[in-house]
Design a protein around this motif. Structure first.
Motif, mmCIF file in Angstrom:
data_model
loop_
_atom_site.group_PDB
_atom_site.id
_atom_site.type_symbol
_atom_site.label_atom_id
_atom_site.label_comp_id
_atom_site.label_asym_id
_atom_site.label_seq_id
_atom_site.Cartn_x
_atom_site.Cartn_y
_atom_site.Cartn_z
ATOM 1 N N GLU A 70 64.707 41.111 -77.053
ATOM 2 C CA GLU A 70 66.085 40.663 -76.969
ATOM 3 C C GLU A 70 66.859 41.732 -76.214
ATOM 4 N N ALA A 71 67.775 41.296 -75.371
ATOM 5 C CA ALA A 71 68.534 42.244 -74.548
ATOM 6 C C ALA A 71 69.355 43.182 -75.420
ATOM 7 N N ASP A 72 69.270 44.449 -75.131
ATOM 8 C CA ASP A 72 70.031 45.475 -75.840
ATOM 9 C C ASP A 72 71.521 45.283 -75.536
ATOM 10 N N PRO A 73 72.381 45.216 -76.561
ATOM 11 C CA PRO A 73 73.823 45.031 -76.321
ATOM 12 C C PRO A 73 74.434 46.091 -75.408
ATOM 13 N N ALA A 74 73.977 47.331 -75.500
ATOM 14 C CA ALA A 74 74.510 48.381 -74.632
ATOM 15 C C ALA A 74 74.153 48.119 -73.169
ATOM 16 N N VAL A 75 72.969 47.601 -72.934
ATOM 17 C CA VAL A 75 72.553 47.280 -71.570
ATOM 18 C C VAL A 75 73.335 46.072 -71.060
ATOM 19 N N ARG A 76 73.534 45.092 -71.915
ATOM 20 C CA ARG A 76 74.297 43.905 -71.508
ATOM 21 C C ARG A 76 75.695 44.285 -71.054
ATOM 22 N N ARG A 77 76.315 45.262 -71.704
ATOM 23 C CA ARG A 77 77.671 45.685 -71.321
ATOM 24 C C ARG A 77 77.701 46.309 -69.929
ATOM 25 N N ALA A 78 76.573 46.815 -69.441
ATOM 26 C CA ALA A 78 76.520 47.422 -68.109
ATOM 27 C C ALA A 78 76.411 46.375 -67.000
ATOM 28 N N LEU A 79 76.161 45.127 -67.365
ATOM 29 C CA LEU A 79 75.990 44.071 -66.373
ATOM 30 C C LEU A 79 77.319 43.535 -65.883
ATOM 31 N N PRO A 80 77.332 42.970 -64.677
ATOM 32 C CA PRO A 80 78.537 42.268 -64.231
ATOM 33 C C PRO A 80 78.807 41.080 -65.149
ATOM 34 N N ALA A 81 80.042 40.646 -65.208
ATOM 35 C CA ALA A 81 80.453 39.592 -66.145
ATOM 36 C C ALA A 81 79.635 38.309 -65.994
ATOM 37 N N TYR A 82 79.326 37.888 -64.774
ATOM 38 C CA TYR A 82 78.602 36.620 -64.599
ATOM 39 C C TYR A 82 77.192 36.691 -65.169
ATOM 40 N N LEU A 83 76.552 37.862 -65.136
ATOM 41 C CA LEU A 83 75.227 37.998 -65.751
ATOM 42 C C LEU A 83 75.359 38.162 -67.262
ATOM 43 N N ARG A 84 76.345 38.911 -67.690
ATOM 44 C CA ARG A 84 76.570 39.118 -69.125
ATOM 45 C C ARG A 84 76.825 37.782 -69.819
ATOM 46 N N SER A 85 77.631 36.926 -69.230
ATOM 47 C CA SER A 85 77.932 35.638 -69.854
ATOM 48 C C SER A 85 76.734 34.692 -69.831
ATOM 49 N N ALA A 86 75.825 34.868 -68.882
ATOM 50 C CA ALA A 86 74.622 34.024 -68.837
ATOM 51 C C ALA A 86 73.731 34.267 -70.039
ATOM 52 N N LEU A 87 73.793 35.460 -70.620
ATOM 53 C CA LEU A 87 72.959 35.779 -71.782
ATOM 54 C C LEU A 87 73.613 35.403 -73.102
ATOM 55 N N ALA A 88 74.862 34.989 -73.056
ATOM 56 C CA ALA A 88 75.585 34.665 -74.294
ATOM 57 C C ALA A 88 75.046 33.426 -74.959
#
Length: 88
Positions: A70-88
């Motif tokens: 599962e994606a680490d939340p700290a790593v997800r925060r480093a992503l651009p918004a469009y990629l971060r929201s794709a994992l939501a």
């Protein structure tokens, strides 16, 4: 984008981020977000991670098949918004 010399298709979107995340974890998270909701049948995707400290890793879609990953939340925060929201 098609790279005519090697006859491969490459993503034209390059990104940079500042993070202390493990490069492998970062690559897996970016690839998972990019592939979320996409029909990728017949295509090959990979993420090429290069750090300022000479670390170079390539992550392929096959490496996302670990059932416990599962994606680490700290790593997800480093992503651009469009990629971060794709994992939501």
């Amino acid at each position: 984008m098609h790279e005519r010399f090697s006859d491969v298709w490459i993503c034209k979107d390059l990104g940079r981020t500042t993070t202390n995340a493990d490069p492998v974890e970062l690559g897996r998270t970016v690839l998972a977000a990019y592939l979320a909701g996409r029909d990728s049948r017949g295509e090959t995707f990979r993420v090429d991670v290069r750090t300022d400290h000479e670390v170079h890793v390539v992550i392929t879609a096959d490496q996302l098949l670990d059932p416990g990953w599962e994606a680490d939340p700290a790593v997800r925060r480093a992503l651009p918004a469009y990629l971060r929201s794709a994992l939501a």
